[in-house]
Design a protein around this motif. Structure first.
Motif, PDB file in Angstrom:
ATOM      1  N   UNK A   1       3.784 -15.848   3.264  1.00 16.96           N
ATOM      2  CA  UNK A   1       3.119 -15.539   4.517  1.00 16.96           C
ATOM      3  C   UNK A   1       1.684 -16.020   4.523  1.00 16.96           C
TER       4      UNK A   1
ATOM      5  N   UNK B   1      12.959  -6.479   4.212  1.00 16.74           N
ATOM      6  CA  UNK B   1      11.807  -5.824   4.836  1.00 16.74           C
ATOM      7  C   UNK B   1      10.591  -6.738   4.780  1.00 16.74           C
ATOM      8  N   UNK B   2      10.359  -7.288   3.602  1.00 11.87           N
ATOM      9  CA  UNK B   2       9.160  -8.109   3.428  1.00 11.87           C
ATOM     10  C   UNK B   2       9.215  -9.354   4.301  1.00 11.87           C
ATOM     11  N   UNK B   3      10.406  -9.827   4.603  1.00 12.46           N
ATOM     12  CA  UNK B   3      10.548 -11.034   5.425  1.00 12.46           C
ATOM     13  C   UNK B   3      10.849 -10.695   6.886  1.00 12.46           C
ATOM     14  N   UNK B   4      10.608  -9.444   7.239  1.00 11.75           N
ATOM     15  CA  UNK B   4      10.708  -9.027   8.644  1.00 11.75           C
ATOM     16  C   UNK B   4      12.090  -9.212   9.245  1.00 11.75           C
ATOM     17  N   UNK B   5      13.136  -9.022   8.459  1.00 14.99           N
ATOM     18  CA  UNK B   5      14.442  -8.930   9.117  1.00 14.99           C
ATOM     19  C   UNK B   5      15.251  -7.851   8.417  1.00 14.99           C
ATOM     20  N   UNK B   6      14.785  -6.651   8.615  1.00 13.40           N
ATOM     21  CA  UNK B   6      15.304  -5.488   7.911  1.00 13.40           C
ATOM     22  C   UNK B   6      16.823  -5.329   8.014  1.00 13.40           C
TER      23      UNK B   6
ATOM     24  N   UNK C   1      15.702 -17.608   3.920  1.00 10.38           N
ATOM     25  CA  UNK C   1      14.429 -17.258   3.342  1.00 10.38           C
ATOM     26  C   UNK C   1      14.476 -15.895   2.664  1.00 10.38           C
TER      27      UNK C   1
ATOM     28  N   UNK D   1      17.474  -5.835  -0.240  1.00  5.44           N
ATOM     29  CA  UNK D   1      17.002  -4.817   0.696  1.00  5.44           C
ATOM     30  C   UNK D   1      15.488  -4.933   0.907  1.00  5.44           C
ATOM     31  N   UNK D   2      14.766  -5.029  -0.204  1.00  2.00           N
ATOM     32  CA  UNK D   2      13.307  -5.116  -0.129  1.00  2.00           C
ATOM     33  C   UNK D   2      12.874  -6.435   0.512  1.00  2.00           C
TER      34      UNK D   2
ATOM     35  N   UNK E   1       9.314  -1.968  -6.501  1.00  2.00           N
ATOM     36  CA  UNK E   1       7.969  -2.228  -5.975  1.00  2.00           C
ATOM     37  C   UNK E   1       6.949  -2.152  -7.101  1.00  2.00           C
TER      38      UNK E   1
ATOM     39  N   UNK F   1       3.787  -4.665  -6.437  1.00  3.18           N
ATOM     40  CA  UNK F   1       3.554  -4.731  -4.991  1.00  3.18           C
ATOM     41  C   UNK F   1       3.193  -6.129  -4.499  1.00  3.18           C
ATOM     42  N   UNK F   2       3.422  -7.120  -5.328  1.00  5.38           N
ATOM     43  CA  UNK F   2       3.223  -8.493  -4.852  1.00  5.38           C
ATOM     44  C   UNK F   2       4.513  -8.960  -4.200  1.00  5.38           C
ATOM     45  N   UNK F   3       4.486  -9.065  -2.902  1.00  6.96           N
ATOM     46  CA  UNK F   3       5.739  -9.275  -2.186  1.00  6.96           C
ATOM     47  C   UNK F   3       5.813 -10.631  -1.496  1.00  6.96           C
ATOM     48  N   UNK F   4       4.687 -11.320  -1.458  1.00 12.33           N
ATOM     49  CA  UNK F   4       4.697 -12.598  -0.759  1.00 12.33           C
ATOM     50  C   UNK F   4       5.201 -13.686  -1.704  1.00 12.33           C
TER      51      UNK F   4
END
Lengths: 260, 518
Positions: free
Chosen positions: A1, A96-101, A60, A92-93, A135, A140-143
């Motif tokens: 992102x 969320x992080x890629x905005x398509x829950x 993605x 699952x995570x 997490x 917490x590094x998700x990008x």
């Protein structure tokens, strides 16, 4: 992102090849071998891929999920973090992080539909609990950055868009290795373009020269990819069937962990 | 986080991977409370450093770790700027915690998670609302410059803040201003043309394009909010205090004139334009209403409060405006006066005391002084109220309440704005009565409607709204085309987006008065 890969946490977290694919002491105590460790990771990558196909998420999301999965096992043992639970939780995570829950209950539903083996089946609460541990394990590094966008831009630049499908498939297969943890995504994209162009007899020397990238790195990545194909798969380029990994071997390896 | 260099031993008591425990901090006092979670002022035991701990609430979460927290963490992890609040680390508490009342906090997943921020003494609204507070012009310029610098940085990094307002602008006693609360923020990409939710930004600061229903927007939405804050600082009170969306638009039109295809090409094509079409044309009155502002301030304000987002000034251009380069120049943050810290939660106690006093006063039939109104800025420098902060050892909340029998001057006192949250955030479970023009007269709340609450829930359009989504149109290599980019977003989990939104948000935004620490 992040707009800029170089300023991203992904970039700062690139690992030395020696630090990846290292068996955790706990797993070694259980008698897991290096080879089995690799096999489980490939197998679970496929598992994530198949599950993603069921719940229908963007490519993605899958790529991010697999990256999380591989990143976790540079720090955590499979004995403590059951790969059969970590894999769906990564998906699952990542969703969320890629905005398509994707709802947890949907994942649970599709896992049960897909897997008859009890050891792969988990409940919602297992996934939610593992999400917290995940997490933390990821700090917490998700990008995550992926080679796909660079691939398209580079192919465009090289005027070789006809290689897109072939190179794209190669990039997909790189997620069966730990390359994404080691190299900047655009280098992986370049290696895939390099392989594709060689196999399709495209003259690219001048184009690569103009890029002023370290061709040694590109070639090293390419060799790793080709070695992987030699070892684990039939040569798909020549139409040979995929050999795959025998299920007994995977099960034997997973049984050593005896987590569930 | 606490990571030792390769080959070195990790000498911290903390693990080299994963997060530290919240036990590394001593909670001093609660400084904020919202449905989102509590915020504490805390001291890192080892270093003595004062920080703010924002607890991420996990109860009421059927879907695990809240996606809003994921967004905020993702964005904060990539932003590093002196005018953006710094997320120092994330800490966890290993076991179930008890809250202040000793009840279990309802967290099903063991442990809790806290975001650790640098501690800031004030927020802009709280500061501006202090009784007798007047900002000098160089001080306003100083804050505005920092606000624009921070926002420019966000926009360059493709982050929209989407909730710019005074209470989200934190100020420390060095005069530094930092953007906070990225809970509504999200990444955007200038080349994507996906849809974003228009249910963002606190009503008074929400730009006309969002009120007219656009789902394609960019950094200009934040700049409108900046314009509102700028005018508010100069004017002494909020300039567009609408009670609900239609009234907000009316107020905007009354001030900025009505939009048409000439001053705003394309406006008539916006989704809700026809529902809100002004009955009669009105002319722009910004220069008339704010004629007491100086020329450069007015020029800049005009360009911020431009109806057409495409013509609205960018943060970068605003920083180049004459306003910031003419006397009096923006002052050095360090030269600003220091004020006694006040956080909403602390002032609540004072407020209660005040209310009691007022009750007593009422009973004694004493006449009330007029409620404090914000004062316009002092035009010369050097006349700022020298309110000296008490020594650091003195707990702030022990300071006697300000001896003003008047109604609370703090905006926390009484939510500035429409009473109660609902009209600011009508969709937070409190329908404000069929506002959404496209839903006709169907009352019964926005919770089941097609619109998620402002930004918290994943927008229904999420998938296509993200930058870098998809791959090459038309599929991918044979056999690998999982989740092809053309995958329709209304798919199997589309329903989940809608269903979850309200629960995740559940009116948390109704508690806006709590400010940036939420």
């Amino acid at each position: 992102m992040a707009a800029n890969f170089w300023a991203s946490s992904h970039c700062k977290q690139l690992l030395d090849p020696d630090d990846v694919d290292v068996l955790q002491p706990l797993d070694r105590e259980r008698g897991l071998t290096q080879e089995e460790f690799k096999l489980i990771k490939i197998h679970m990558t496929n598992h994530i891929w198949k599950l993603a196909q069921q719940v229908k998420v963007r490519q993605r999301v899958i790529a991010t999920a697999v990256t999380y999965f591989r990143r976790v096992y540079t720090r955590k043992s499979m004995t403590e973090y059951d790969p059969r639970l970590v894999a769906p939780t990564c998906l699952y995570l990542a969703s969320k992080a890629e905005e398509s829950t994707v709802q947890a209950r949907l994942l649970v539903f599709y896992i049960k539909k897909m897997c008859s083996d009890e050891k792969y089946r988990f409940e919602i609460k297992d996934i939610l609990e593992m999400e917290m541990k995940l997490l933390e394990a990821l700090d917490y590094y998700l990008i995550v950055f992926h080679p796909y966008r660079a691939l398209l831009q580079l192919l465009q630049d090289a005027g070789m868009t006809d290689l897109t499908h072939f190179a794209w498939g190669l990039v997909n297969d790189t997620y069966k290795m730990d390359l994404i943890l080691i190299y900047p995504p655009y280098m992986i994209a370049l290696a895939c373009i390099y392989i594709a162009s060689v196999l399709k007899d495209k003259e690219t020397t001048a184009w690569f020269e103009e890029l002023r990238v370290d061709m040694n790195v590109v070639k090293n990545i390419s060799i790793e990819i080709l070695d992987f194909y030699d070892y684990y798969k039939g040569d798909t380029c020549k139409g040979e069937p995929v050999k795959g990994i025998p299920e007994e071997r995977i099960n034997a390896a997973l049984n050593k962990l005896a987590t569930k | 986080m606490a990571v030792a260099a390769p080959g070195q031993l990790n000498l911290d008591e903390s693990p080299s991977w994963g997060s530290r425990s919240v036990d590394c901090f001593e909670k001093l006092e609660q400084i904020g409370e919202g449905t989102y979670g509590q915020v504490y002022m805390a001291k890192e035991i080892r270093t003595g450093e004062i920080v703010a701990l924002k607890k991420i609430r996990m109860d009421n979460e059927r879907e695990g770790f809240p996606i809003t927290a994921i967004r905020e963490i993702k964005i904060l992890k990539k932003l590093h700027h002196e005018n953006v609040i710094q997320l120092k680390e994330i800490v966890t508490s290993p076991g179930p915690e008890k809250d202040e009342q000793g009840k279990p906090d309802g967290n099903k997943y063991k442990g809790s998670i806290y975001m650790v921020f640098e501690y800031m003494d004030h927020d802009l609204t709280g500061l501006a609302d202090r009784p007798g507070m007047r900002f000098a012009v160089p001080q306003i310029k100083c804050y505005m410059k920092q606000l624009l610098t921070g926002l420019h940085y966000c926009h360059v990094n493709q982050v929209l803040h989407r909730d710019i307002k005074g209470s989200n602008l934190l100020i420390d006693n060095e005069g530094n201003l930092k953007l906070a609360d990225f809970g509504l923020a999200r990444s955007f990409s200038s080349d994507h043309n996906g849809n974003l939710t228009n249910r963002v930004i606190t009503l008074w600061y929400r730009p006309p394009e969002l009120l007219l229903g656009t789902t394609k927007y960019g950094p200009a939405v934040d700049m409108w909010s900046v314009g509102c804050i700028f005018a508010e600082l100069l004017h002494g009170k909020p300039i567009l205090p609408g009670k609900n969306e239609p009234e907000q638009l009316t107020k905007i039109f009354e001030l900025c004139g009505t939009p048409d295809e000439i001053n705003w090409p394309g406006v008539t094509k916006l989704p809700w334009y026809n529902n809100f079409k002004p009955s009669r044309p009105m002319k722009r009155r910004v220069r008339e209403v704010f004629k007491h502002f100086d020329r450069h301030a007015l020029d800049l304000l005009e360009r911020m409060l431009t109806l057409d987002p495409n013509q609205r000034i960018s943060a970068k251009d605003a920083l180049d405006a004459e306003y910031f380069w003419n006397d009096p120049l923006p002052c050095d943050p360090k030269s600003l006066p220091k004020y006694e810290s006040s956080h909403e939660f602390q002032t609540k106690k004072k407020r209660q005391q005040q209310r009691q006093q007022e009750e007593t006063a009422k009973r004694q039939k004493l006449q009330h002084p007029q409620p404090h109104a914000r004062l316009p800025p002092i035009q010369q420098t050097g006349q700022v109220h020298p309110q000296i902060r008490p020594g650091p050892s003195q707990p702030i909340h022990n300071a006697p309440p300000p001896q003003m029998a008047a109604a609370p001057g703090h905006h926390y006192g009484k939510p500035r704005g429409p009473s109660g949250g609902p009209s600011r955030y009508p969709q937070g479970g409190n329908p404000s009565g069929g506002y959404n023009p496209n839903r006709g007269g169907q009352g019964g709340g926005y919770t089941s409607g097609p619109y998620p609450p402002p930004g918290r829930g994943p927008p229904p359009y999420a998938g296509s709204g993200m930058p870098g989504t998809g791959g090459p149109r038309g599929g991918s290599a044979a056999g690998y085309g999982v989740g092809a980019p053309n995958y329709p977003q209304g798919g199997p989990y589309g329903a989940s987006n809608q269903g979850r939104g309200p629960n995740m948000m559940g009116g948390s935004r109704n508690q806006q008065q709590y400010g940036g620490w939420q």
